[in-house]
Every structure is written in C-alpha cells, then in structure tokens.
Design a protein around this motif. Structure first.
Motif, PDB file in Angstrom:
ATOM      1  N   VAL A   1       0.721  -1.246  -0.016  1.00  0.00           N
ATOM      2  CA  VAL A   1       0.052  -0.045   0.041  1.00  0.00           C
ATOM      3  C   VAL A   1       0.699   1.121  -0.149  1.00  0.00           C
ATOM      4  CG1 VAL A   1      -1.719   1.264   1.327  1.00  0.00           C
ATOM      5  CG2 VAL A   1      -1.913  -1.267   1.366  1.00  0.00           C
TER       6      VAL A   1
ATOM      7  N   THR B   1       2.746   1.668  -3.528  1.00  0.00           N
ATOM      8  CA  THR B   1       2.007   2.206  -4.588  1.00  0.00           C
ATOM      9  C   THR B   1       1.398   3.553  -4.481  1.00  0.00           C
ATOM     10  OG1 THR B   1       0.098   1.230  -3.606  1.00  0.00           O
ATOM     11  CG2 THR B   1       1.071  -0.083  -5.245  1.00  0.00           C
ATOM     12  N   GLU B   2       1.402   4.015  -3.003  1.00  0.00           N
ATOM     13  CA  GLU B   2       0.859   5.451  -2.637  1.00  0.00           C
ATOM     14  C   GLU B   2       2.001   6.274  -3.177  1.00  0.00           C
ATOM     15  OE1 GLU B   2      -0.405   6.000   0.971  1.00  0.00           O
ATOM     16  OE2 GLU B   2      -2.702   4.962   0.892  1.00  0.00           O
ATOM     17  N   ASP B   3       3.368   5.973  -2.821  1.00  0.00           N
ATOM     18  CA  ASP B   3       4.549   6.833  -3.416  1.00  0.00           C
ATOM     19  C   ASP B   3       4.518   7.064  -4.947  1.00  0.00           C
ATOM     20  OD1 ASP B   3       5.155   7.042  -0.802  1.00  0.00           O
ATOM     21  OD2 ASP B   3       7.054   6.010  -0.847  1.00  0.00           O
TER      22      ASP B   3
ATOM     23  N   ASN C   1       1.815   7.050  -6.475  1.00  0.00           N
ATOM     24  CA  ASN C   1       0.522   7.709  -7.009  1.00  0.00           C
ATOM     25  C   ASN C   1      -0.361   6.692  -7.788  1.00  0.00           C
ATOM     26  OD1 ASN C   1       0.875  10.318  -5.570  1.00  0.00           O
ATOM     27  ND2 ASN C   1       2.222  10.977  -7.495  1.00  0.00           N
TER      28      ASN C   1
ATOM     29  N   PRO D   1      -2.470   4.347  -6.348  1.00  0.00           N
ATOM     30  CA  PRO D   1      -3.157   3.133  -5.286  1.00  0.00           C
ATOM     31  C   PRO D   1      -3.955   2.110  -5.746  1.00  0.00           C
ATOM     32  CG  PRO D   1      -4.248   5.325  -5.457  1.00  0.00           C
ATOM     33  CD  PRO D   1      -2.984   5.350  -6.409  1.00  0.00           C
TER      34      PRO D   1
END
Length: 405
Positions: free
Chosen positions: A238, A241-243, A245, A247
């Motif tokens: 999580v 993938t947020e790093d 962008n 998600p």
C-alpha cells in the motif's frame, strides 16, 4: 493434475473435502460482512474496526484450545456444538445490525463470543486427510490442494459479499455466513472417515512421537515467520503504490502474490520430493525472505507485482510443509491441535507483521522496510538448518563402524 485427481478419487475424499470447503467459505465471507454490518449499525468505522480486531483475536488465540476439544471428543461431539453456537451468534449479529443504533456493548459481546466459538474446520479437515491418505506423498498433495483451495476461498468470499451488498444489507452476509458454516460442518461430521481420538489411546506406549514443545516449535516458528512477512508485505505494498501515485495497483500486486502462491502450492504437491519436509521448510522460508528483500528495490508497480508473484511461489509450499511436519510430530490424537498451532502462528504473525510494518513505514525508507520484513523468514531458516545439520552429523556418527580390536 492426475495426482490431485487420485487424491479426490480416494473413497470419501471428495465428499468430505467438499463439505469442509463449504463450511470454510464462511470464513471468507464473514470478515467483510462483519465490518460493513457493524459500521452501518453503529455509524462508526472505529467501532467496526475494533469489533473486527476482537473477533480475529479471540478466533486466533483460542484456536488450539478448540482444536484440542475436537481431538478429545471427536468432530460430532465438539464441532457440531461449536458450529451451532457460532451460527446462532452470527444470526444474532445479523439481527442486531439489521437496523441502525445497535448498542456498541451488545455488538462487542456478540462479536467476542462468536470469535471464541469459531469451529476449527481447517485443522479438522487436515486430520481427516491424514486418515484418508496414510501415504506421505499423497498426503503432501492433499495438503497442497487443501491450502490452495482455502486461499481461493479467502479471495472468493469478499467478492461474493461485494456482489451481495449491491442487492441486500450487509447483515445478510452474516446470515449467509452462519448458514454456510452450519451446513458445511454437518456435512463434514457425516463423513464415514474415522477420526483419531486422544482418549481412545490404550495399551502400551506407542512409538509415534507425541506432540511436544520442541518438535512442534519448528513448524510453528516457520509459520509465524511466514505470517510476519505476509502481514508486513500487504501494508508495504500500500505504501509503495501510494508513493507512485498508483493506489489502484495494490489489488493487482496482492492478486499476483495469491496467484503465485496457488501455482507454487500446486507444483509443490505434484513433485515427489526426495528431501524430507524438515529440509524443505527452511529452504522455502529462505527463498521467500530473499525475494521479499529484493522487492523493495522494484522500480515500478509492474516489477513489484512480478516480484510478489515470485515470492508467492514459496508461500503455500512453506505453509503446507509446516503442516506436514506438525502432523508427523503429533500423536494420532493430537493432530488437530498441532495443525491449529501452525494456523494460529500464521494468523498471529500476519497481524503482528502488519502492525510492525506500519511503525517502520513512517520512519525508514521503503527498501529498508522490505528488508526488515523479509528478515523473519531468513532467520527462520538458520536454526532449522542448524538442527537438521546436527541431526545429520549425529546420524553419521551412529552409522560409523566401531574400530576393531
């Protein structure tokens, strides 16, 4: 696949396994149903999360105690009352959450009690597999098939709930979970396969090794380490993938992990291994840890998904082998409890790994977090390999001829 067909062609195997899978599907549907239903009834995600944590904690921590009751009294006298009470409590939760404004104390009490009564259908089915298939190679295939099927249930269950809540209230998911576990348990206990009872052991001391803390500690330790890695990996995916962008890539990475685990589990069961389970277990753990350590170096989500699939190749084989070792070291009347300890170790390790990764992700680079998450699997291989090496040396000394006069 012919080897798996041979497993299912064993008399009573398909019928017993099918009933167990039907009951275990409830475990795949109940979690999401519980969270959604409690959230709708209480209007709070905090209450829903707390109740879900309580449900999981009581279910996992008390699993060996419930399995010991099955070993002592048999499935008919232990599993049926557990399943009936568990189903009744889920039905009560469905009734309580069907309308908003349910008291939080009532929901918490029902959730904790339901978790404490969860019937150990997985450990019981693995005990029945050992009765159905005395041949160790066939038992390995059965355990692999069982593990892959169980993983698919935990993927299918939330999907079914997702479809259900588009047409009905989440409380209906709890009611369906109650029906599944009750019908599946009744089908399982109706199997004519004899269940080994601890209380039935009479006569001289058996040569079968009893379940003891030292022999059982090896597979339990390995299972806990695999759980730590998996729990930490899910949260780190999580964050990764947020790093980026992206998600939405989380589901694809975790799906790749599950797919790799399914392929690895089926391949592990199809191979006729020459090495012992005690030798294979540290190898699987070490390979899993190595791949997870490299996952932190992935440059994008596609490479991470491929690395997750590669790591998954060793997840199901490691857990299947841990169950096999637990079955080998357990006395016939303690097999359900031994398998439950392995299952408890995986679940407890997963929860702990998620919490630890959450603490690490906020203070360390992601590559370092992946490496630390992989450390338990790498370390698990060391003492087990050391024990195997010591046993091999001792065996070689015993086989060495005595010097002549």
């Amino acid at each position: 696949m012919s080897s798996y067909a041979a497993v299912l062609r064993t008399p009573h195997a398909a019928r017993t396994f099918g009933a167990a899978l039907l009951g275990r599907l409830s475990y795949g549907t109940v979690s999401l149903s519980l969270v959604l239903a409690v959230k709708d009834a209480s209007g709070s995600f905090a209450v829903a999360g707390t109740d879900m944590a309580l449900f999981g904690a009581t279910s996992v921590v008390l699993s060996p105690a419930r399995a010991a009751l099955v070993d002592r009294h048999g499935p008919r006298r232990a599993l049926v009352p557990m399943a009936a009470l568990y189903a009744a409590l889920l039905a009560a939760l469905a009734w309580a959450t069907a309308r908003p404004g349910a008291p939080g104390a009532l929901l918490g009490a029902l959730v904790v009690t339901a978790g404490a009564c969860t019937p150990p259908l997985g450990p019981a089915m693995r005990t029945l597999w050992s009765q159905l298939l005395p041949d160790r190679r066939m038992l390995q295939r059965a355990y692999s098939l069982d593990g892959v099927a169980e993983e698919l249930l935990f993927v299918t269950g939330p999907l079914l709930v997702g479809v259900l809540v588009t047409y009905a209230e989440p409380a209906m998911g709890l009611a369906i979970s109650a029906a599944l576990v009750l019908v599946g348990t009744l089908g399982l206990v109706a199997s004519p396969v004899p269940f080994p009872l601890r209380a039935a052991r009479v006569g001289p001391k058996s040569s079968t090794p009893r379940t003891g803390p030292r022999p059982l500690a090896r597979p339990v330790l390995a299972a806990a380490c695999v759980g730590l890695c998996l729990g930490g990996l899910e949260l780190l995916v999580v964050a990764f993938t947020e790093d980026l962008n992206r998600p939405g890539a989380v589901s694809w990475v975790l799906a790749a992990l599950s797919a790799g685990s399914a392929v690895g589990g089926l391949a592990n069961g199809a191979v006729s291994w020459r090495s012992s389970a005690r030798t294979r277990l540290p190898a699987f753990c070490g390979a899993l840890g190595l791949v997870l350590a490299l996952a932190g170096l992935a440059p994008n989500a596609y490479v991470l998904a491929g690395t997750a699939a590669l790591a998954g190749l060793f997840v199901a084989p490691a857990l299947t082998t841990a169950y096999l070792i637990a079955d080998e070291t357990a006395a016939p009347g303690d097999r359900t409890k031994a398998g439950a300890w392995v299952n408890t170790a995986v679940n407890a390790g997963s929860s702990t790994g998620t919490a630890a990764a959450g603490l690490l992700a906020g203070s360390l680079p992601l590559a370092a977090c992946f490496a630390l998450t992989a450390a338990p699997a790498l370390l698990a291989a060391v003492p087990i390999l050391g024990a195997n090496t010591g046993r091999a040396r001792e065996g070689s000394r015993r086989l060495r001829p005595e010097p002549g006069p």
